[in-house]
Write an enzyme that holds these catalytic residues in place. Structure first.
Site, PDB file in Angstrom:
ATOM      1  CG  LEU A  93      -1.947  -1.002   1.398  1.00  0.00           C
ATOM      2  CD1 LEU A  93      -2.437  -1.079   2.836  1.00  0.00           C
ATOM      3  CD2 LEU A  93      -3.097  -0.637   0.489  1.00  0.00           C
ATOM      4  CE  LYS A 104       0.082  -0.518   6.310  1.00  0.00           C
ATOM      5  NZ  LYS A 104       1.006  -1.541   6.741  1.00  0.00           N
ATOM      6  CE  LYS A 137      -8.119  -2.774   2.566  1.00  0.00           C
ATOM      7  NZ  LYS A 137      -8.351  -4.136   3.064  1.00  0.00           N
ATOM      8  CE  LYS A 153       3.554   2.791   7.772  1.00  0.00           C
ATOM      9  NZ  LYS A 153       4.244   1.676   7.937  1.00  0.00           N
ATOM     10  CB  CYS A 183      37.392   2.138   0.825  1.00  0.00           C
ATOM     11  SG  CYS A 183      36.493   0.635   1.236  1.00  0.00           S
ATOM     12  CB  CYS A 243      39.915  -1.956  -0.050  1.00  0.00           C
ATOM     13  SG  CYS A 243      39.086  -0.697  -1.035  1.00  0.00           S
ATOM     14  CB  CYS A 253      34.711   1.825  -2.061  1.00  0.00           C
ATOM     15  SG  CYS A 253      36.162   0.845  -2.505  1.00  0.00           S
ATOM     16  CB  CYS A 289      36.494  -3.192  -2.139  1.00  0.00           C
ATOM     17  SG  CYS A 289      35.837  -2.610  -0.580  1.00  0.00           S
TER      18      CYS A 289
HETATM   19  S1  IVH Z   1      -5.030  -4.497   2.138  1.00  0.00           S
HETATM   20  C1  IVH Z   1      -3.336  -4.167  -2.117  1.00  0.00           C
HETATM   21  N1  IVH Z   1      -5.746  -4.197   4.630  1.00  0.00           N
HETATM   22  O1  IVH Z   1      -0.252  -3.905   4.885  1.00  0.00           O
HETATM   23  C2  IVH Z   1      -3.676  -3.940  -0.704  1.00  0.00           C
HETATM   24  N2  IVH Z   1      -3.465  -4.622   4.176  1.00  0.00           N
HETATM   25  O2  IVH Z   1       1.314  -2.357   2.798  1.00  0.00           O
HETATM   26  C3  IVH Z   1      -3.471  -5.139   0.082  1.00  0.00           C
HETATM   27  N3  IVH Z   1      -2.049  -4.771   6.146  1.00  0.00           N
HETATM   28  O3  IVH Z   1       1.002  -6.504   2.926  1.00  0.00           O
HETATM   29  C4  IVH Z   1      -3.492  -4.999   1.497  1.00  0.00           C
HETATM   30  N4  IVH Z   1      -3.632  -4.407   7.621  1.00  0.00           N
HETATM   31  O4  IVH Z   1       0.270  -7.069   5.265  1.00  0.00           O
HETATM   32  C5  IVH Z   1      -4.732  -4.427   3.789  1.00  0.00           C
HETATM   33  N5  IVH Z   1      -6.534  -3.901   6.782  1.00  0.00           N
HETATM   34  C6  IVH Z   1      -5.534  -4.149   5.955  1.00  0.00           C
HETATM   35  C7  IVH Z   1      -4.208  -4.362   6.405  1.00  0.00           C
HETATM   36  C8  IVH Z   1      -3.199  -4.590   5.477  1.00  0.00           C
HETATM   37  C9  IVH Z   1      -2.335  -4.659   7.445  1.00  0.00           C
HETATM   38  C10 IVH Z   1      -0.701  -5.007   5.603  1.00  0.00           C
HETATM   39  C11 IVH Z   1      -0.615  -6.173   4.682  1.00  0.00           C
HETATM   40  C12 IVH Z   1       0.007  -5.670   3.410  1.00  0.00           C
HETATM   41  C13 IVH Z   1       0.558  -4.355   3.837  1.00  0.00           C
HETATM   42  C14 IVH Z   1       0.468  -3.414   2.668  1.00  0.00           C
END
Ligand code: IVH
Length: 669
Positions: free
Chosen positions: A85, A116, A289, A313, A407, A410, A425, A431
């Site tokens: 993502l 997430k 989403k 995040k 370096c 080396c 280097c 090296c």
């Molecule tokens: S959807 C194409 N939903 O985040 C989108 N991913 O950076 C597919 N993840 O590899 C992922 N919680 O491991 C989705 N509610 C959630 C999620 C989630 C954690 C992780 C997942 C994925 C990563 C993507």
């Protein structure tokens, strides 16, 4: 009495009953029998299966307790790639995302917000309602088959509940080690004087790769499911599929919410920033989403991630600690990177001892001095990094940091290419750390996947002078290897066999394995598509290289420079002689006719008799071109069901001919 029944019937009845009780216990939190009764039933089932192994079903509930040993995990190709993502840390970026989405699909857009989860992504495949495969994400295209380990995870149904499920489908989710189990495991380890597990995610990931599935069972992993893949997809929206999979027995965290606007999305994020600590698993943000599958399809993907989703995040957590020293590491491309050595400090559940400083500029920018108290931050995947200095705490005797001019390995004077932040280097012939890192990259999983050789063997082979470049690996003989220290017949055969196997590695991975500076796996794939063999790539001129999507000036120069070096050409010649794949095995597209020559198409919506990929293939193989956006120059819009209203409106306004699926097929018939 139970034992009077014929074993097949008894196994079937027990399986049924245990599955039902498991579902009640894990999904509905109710128990209809005592733990003792339950254990007795399971024990009886195991007994019967031991006496009649031919009657043991792969998805028997006895598999929940594990016992299967997997020596090495099979690699499996994902039917639907497992993408990542795009991330953001700001409200502004989220509003931008919303604007982008609305621009493409119009204002009638609804989002689903989810947590997430900070665990390990997993793909679960079901056929006729039976769990048939569990696989890790791997590189997104190929992962490890960890089916027997996944069978031990109670949140993963072995048999789907109900009847209304498609014949074949996949569920995506996140496997995690519950925080409580993590703390308990670490407590036990501390008492036993063992090394502590770094964080729950690594612990979950390590657990999933255990060879003995009973160890996996003992760790009590959990799994939250958040995705559904099936073609054709019986659902219109992501939220419908979440509800359906929950009904089928998958564990779906009930924290998800439908949001009508970006304001609703922001409200969800704010609410969960505080509440996330109530959950049994670490989360590091929120995933947003687009709810409608048709609109998701309209929006499509970039090379790595969908345009219909974004991860917000939470800001990284930070800690203050003392900078003890700087170590300079020489990487496989010769880049010298400073690594900060820190007074160990606890940060977001992990003990941090080292942090990245990126490059020399960063030392100046931060005005780092040895002995300083520095702030370190860590966010999700990222290695902790130094983000600032607490100048009030700077000791009087703090020492300035002098970046080396030579370096550290080396002694060769370092060089800095114009516009680059890193020093290099240039001694890529002698090296030691540079050569070893190149070899390690070559054998790594995402590259040639030569699993019989590890970093220690590389070091050994290099030190005794047997291997100096990647081509030397393929000249190794049994006689040479058997003379090495700590090397038995079995390991020698293992090395030779895995080298032999690696010769079948596809061309794009070989390109990546060569370690050409700036050529990562995605770029290597692009290059392999455009230049079907290494000769074509070697002969490519600057203009041809930059004409390839995603390849810019920096990558093009690096490729040209790589092929200018006679040593590299000699290595390539030897790799060819050894039998490595230096050309694409993809069948080139055969032009079936040119009736669509000069015509451009936009594809939109969902189709009945063919997939969008097939449609695209048909257009190209009849001489037409597929483009992504509607303009006055466009010849046709091929419209399927559920296409976005904004596209239709724009096409109508511009007077573009709109074709149905059938009309298009007639055109090329
Ligand atoms: S959807 C194409 N939903 O985040 C989108 N991913 O950076 C597919 N993840 O590899 C992922 N919680 O491991 C989705 N509610 C959630 C999620 C989630 C954690 C992780 C997942 C994925 C990563 C993507």
């Amino acid at each position: 009495m139970a034992s009077e029944k014929d074993p097949a019937t008894e196994i079937q009845e027990l399986t049924h009953r245990i599955n039902y009780l498991n579902h009640q216990y894990y999904q509905n939190s109710t128990s209809e029998v005592s733990d003792y009764e339950f254990d007795m039933m399971l024990k009886r089932l195991q007994e019967l299966e031991e006496q009649h192994p031919e009657l043991r079903m792969p998805n028997s509930p006895s598999q929940r307790v594990g016992g299967t040993i997997t020596k090495s995990f099979k690699t499996v190709l994902h039917k639907y790639p497992m993408l990542s993502l795009s991330n953001t840390y700001s409200e502004e970026d989220l509003r931008e995302f919303d604007k982008r989405v609305r621009k493409v699909v119009g204002d009638e857009v609804e989002y689903v917000c989810e947590q997430k989860f900070d665990g390990v992504a997993i793909s679960l495949t079901y056929e006729n309602g039976e769990f048939i495969q569990g696989a890790t994400r791997g590189d997104g295209t190929r992962g490890d088959d960890i089916t027997s380990n996944v069978r031990t995870i109670r949140d993963v149904p072995l048999q789907v509940h109900g009847k209304d499920y498609p014949e074949l489908f996949e569920v995506r989710g996140e496997v995690f080690l519950p925080l409580q189990v993590f703390d308990q495991l670490n407590q036990e380890r501390e008492e036993a004087g063992e090394q502590l597990l770094a964080n729950p995610r690594n612990a979950a990931s390590g657990t999933l790769k255990q060879q003995d599935s009973s160890v996996v069972a003992s760790r009590k992993l959990g799994c939250f499911s958040y995705g559904f893949q099936c073609s054709p997809n019986p659902f219109d929206t992501h939220s419908e599929s979440l509800q359906a999979i929950q009904k089928w027995g998958f564990k779906v965290s009930d924290t998800w919410r439908k949001c009508e606007s970006i304001e609703d999305v922001l409200a969800y994020i704010n609410e969960w920033e505080k509440r996330r600590f109530e959950l049994p698993i670490a989360t590091d943000g929120v995933v947003v989403k687009v709810n409608s599958y048709a609109l998701q399809e309209e929006l499509g993907f970039t090379a790595k991630s969908p345009r219909w989703a974004i991860a917000y995040k939470y800001p990284a957590m930070s800690a203050a600690t003392q900078l003890l020293g700087i170590q300079y590491q020489v990487g496989r491309t010769g880049a010298v990177t400073p690594v900060a050595l820190l007074q160990p400090v606890l940060l977001a559940g992990t003990v941090v001892k080292r942090a990245s400083v990126h490059n020399a500029n960063e030392i100046q920018r931060l005005d780092l001095r040895l002995g300083d108290t520095v702030f370190v931050e860590k966010g999700g995947e990222i290695i902790p990094k130094i983000t600032g200095v607490d100048f009030a705490k700077r000791p009087a005797d703090s020492l300035p940091i002098h970046y080396p001019t030579n370096c550290p390995a080396c002694g060769t004077p370092l060089v800095r290419a114009e516009g680059e932040a890193n020093f290099y280097c240039p001694n890529d012939r002698d090296c030691a750390p540079q050569i070893q890192a190149k070899l390690e990259h070559f054998i790594s999983r995402k590259a040639m996947n030569i699993d019989g050789i590890g970093p220690e063997t590389i070091e050994q082979l290099y030190n005794v002078g047997l291997v100096h470049n990647v081509a030397d690996l393929y000249s190794l003989s049994f006689e040479q290897l058997i003379q090495l220290e700590r090397m038995g017949e079995k390991s020698v055969n293992n090395i030779l066999q895995s080298l032999e196997r690696s010769k079948a590695t596809p061309y794009d991975r070989v390109l990546f394995a060569l370690g050409i500076r700036h050529v990562g796996s995605t770029v290597a794939k692009k290059l392999a598509e455009q230049f079907p063999d290494i000769e074509a790539l070697r002969g490519a001129m600057y203009e041809e290289l930059v004409a390839v999507n995603e390849i810019g000036d920096r990558i093009a120069h690096s490729i040209l420079e790589y092929f200018r070096d006679p040593d590299h050409l000699q290595v390539l010649e030897r790799l060819r002689a050894a039998g490595l794949q230096l050309k694409s095995d993809a069948t080139p597209l055969v032009l079936e006719s040119d009736i669509l020559a000069g015509k451009t198409f936009v594809i939109s919506g969902v189709f009945q008799s063919i997939s969008r990929d097939e449609l695209q293939h048909l257009i190209i193989s009849h001489g037409g071109k597929v483009v992504s956006s509607i303009s006055a120059k466009l010849t046709y819009l091929v419209a399927g069901d559920k296409m976005g209203p904004s596209k239709l409106e724009k096409a109508t306004k511009l007077g573009i001919t709109i074709l149905t699926e059938d009309q298009f097929l007639e055109m090329i018939a």
